[in-house]
Design an enzyme around this catalytic site. Structure first.
Site, short mmCIF file in Angstrom:
data_model
loop_
_atom_site.label_atom_id
_atom_site.label_comp_id
_atom_site.label_asym_id
_atom_site.label_seq_id
_atom_site.Cartn_x
_atom_site.Cartn_y
_atom_site.Cartn_z
N SER A 301 13.50 23.27 40.56
CA SER A 301 12.41 22.48 41.59
C SER A 301 11.12 22.19 41.23
O SER A 301 10.86 20.96 41.36
CB SER A 301 12.57 23.46 42.92
N HIS A 359 6.39 24.22 43.85
CA HIS A 359 6.71 22.86 44.23
C HIS A 359 5.48 21.96 44.34
O HIS A 359 5.48 20.88 43.70
CB HIS A 359 7.38 22.70 45.50
#
EC number: 3.4.21.105
Length: 403
Positions: A301, A359
């Site tokens: 991610s 992230h």
């Protein structure tokens, strides 16, 4: 005769006797001296008829004192506290107060060792991040040089192959030909990320092997409290425990592959992607050390957020849509702002479902690289390429000749 009474001193009793009484006293004394100090045992002292030397020797025998001393030493050691055993701190996943996401593997049986000096644990990851990023971009520059050099040769080889195919009888239903046709119909970006997707699928299959669970947790999950800090920063980028997690990440990567490769090129994209995985993991390390919320993380991610942020920064007017709600569209710029806001809130509030610090670190790196990093890093690769060109040009001469 003297009879000891435990806890209440002694009682002296004198017996007048003749020579026979003295002999009896001497024999009783010898028997007591041979038995040693006994608790609750009766013994006889030759008060009458015994010599002074015998009395002195009886009161201070070295053997008796030694046995009595050992008796008290043993009693003291018996009440000594056992040394306290220091046990390694286990991950917060075993705590009821820290509910981990279902996207990561269960690690209740895995012991982690957080350092008493948390800041020092970030030194090695910092040097690894800087060193790996430099090597990634340096290797990408050399890779681009070799690709451009080989394209000239492949051009002539392609002409020759087309001529041979025109005169060679074609086979119908050839499986290899169908695979080549499918591969040639893919874009450059899709061909580039195919290897990344294959690597993620392979690691996902390794998670299903029970005998490899400890090895996978050790090397394919990143945690600043683990003994292994550097290699998981890269390996965890290709690691997914949940099928849904892997499928969602690979779908986003496939969707943005053509755009990002058209912007950066194949070689530069690979350098950015691999560096983004390591950089986002380092940001996750910093957040975990600062907040004390240790726990394993894995997934692509962080690197995919770099790809998404780079495309949204370069093409802010592009239209995007959610996977399950394709009827709702929005601009790429607004999507990037919403993602950054959500990850910032999740990092501050301590949400556990995603690694929001990774992230956010990946998104910020993507924005920075498109805005400044391309000019600072990629466009200054010429000195390295010249050094490599000189090495390639002069190496055949040193070997004794060229082909």
């Amino acid at each position: 005769m003297v009879v000891p009474r435990p806890g209440s001193g002694f009682r002296l009793g004198l017996i007048r006797s003749g020579h026979g009484g003295a002999e009896v006293g001497k024999m009783a004394w010898r028997g007591w001296a041979q038995r040693g100090w006994g608790c609750g045992q009766a013994w006889t002292l030759p008060v009458c008829g015994g010599s002074y030397e015998e009395l002195t020797a009886a009161l201070a025998p070295s053997r008796l004192l030694r046995r009595r001393f050992n008796f008290f030493i043993q009693q003291k050691c018996g009440f000594r506290k056992a040394p306290r055993k220091v046990e390694p701190r286990r991950s917060d996943t075993s705590s009821e107060a820290y509910k981990r996401s279902a996207l990561i593997p269960p690690v209740e049986e895995t012991a982690f060792y957080p350092s008493p000096y948390p800041i020092r644990t970030l030194v090695k990851p910092l040097f690894f991040t800087v060193g790996f990023t430099g090597c990634a971009f340096g290797s990408a520059a050399i890779w681009q040089y070799e690709s451009l050099k080989s394209k000239v040769q492949s051009y002539f080889d392609g002409i020759k192959a087309d001529w041979l195919d025109s005169i060679r009888p074609q086979k119908e239903g050839d499986f290899r030909k169908e695979i080549n046709k499918w591969w040639n119909n893919l874009s450059d970006g899709q061909r580039t990320v195919t290897g990344i997707i294959a690597a993620n699928v392979f690691v996902f299959c390794l998670w299903r092997v029970p005998s490899l669970q400890r090895t996978m947790i050790r090397y394919f999950t990143s945690n600043p409290a683990s003994k292994v800090l550097c290699s998981p920063m890269l390996l965890s980028t290709f690691s997914h425990f949940s099928l849904f997690h892997m499928a969602a990440n690979m779908y986003v990567l496939w969707s943005f592959s053509s755009s990002i490769v058209n912007i950066l090129g194949q070689e530069q994209f690979m350098a950015v992607y691999l560096s983004a995985g390591v950089i986002s993991t380092f940001v996750s390390y910093v957040c975990k050390v600062a907040t004390g919320r240790y726990g394993p993380s894995l997934g692509a991610s962080g690197a995919i957020m770099t790809v998404l942020a780079a495309v949204c920064t370069k093409i802010p007017e592009g239209r995007l849509a959610i996977i399950f709600l394709p009827m709702f569209t929005f601009t790429a710029g607004n999507a990037l702002k919403a993602i950054i806001a959500m990850d910032t809130a999740g990092m501050i509030l301590g949400w556990k479902f995603f690694d929001h610090a990774a992230h956010l670190g990946g998104a910020l790196f993507g924005i920075w690289y498109i805005t400044y990093g391309h000019e600072l890093i990629w466009k200054n690769r010429e000195p390295l390429v010249k050094i490599w060109h000189e090495m390639r040009t002069n190496s055949p001469k040193k070997g004794g000749g060229s082909k």
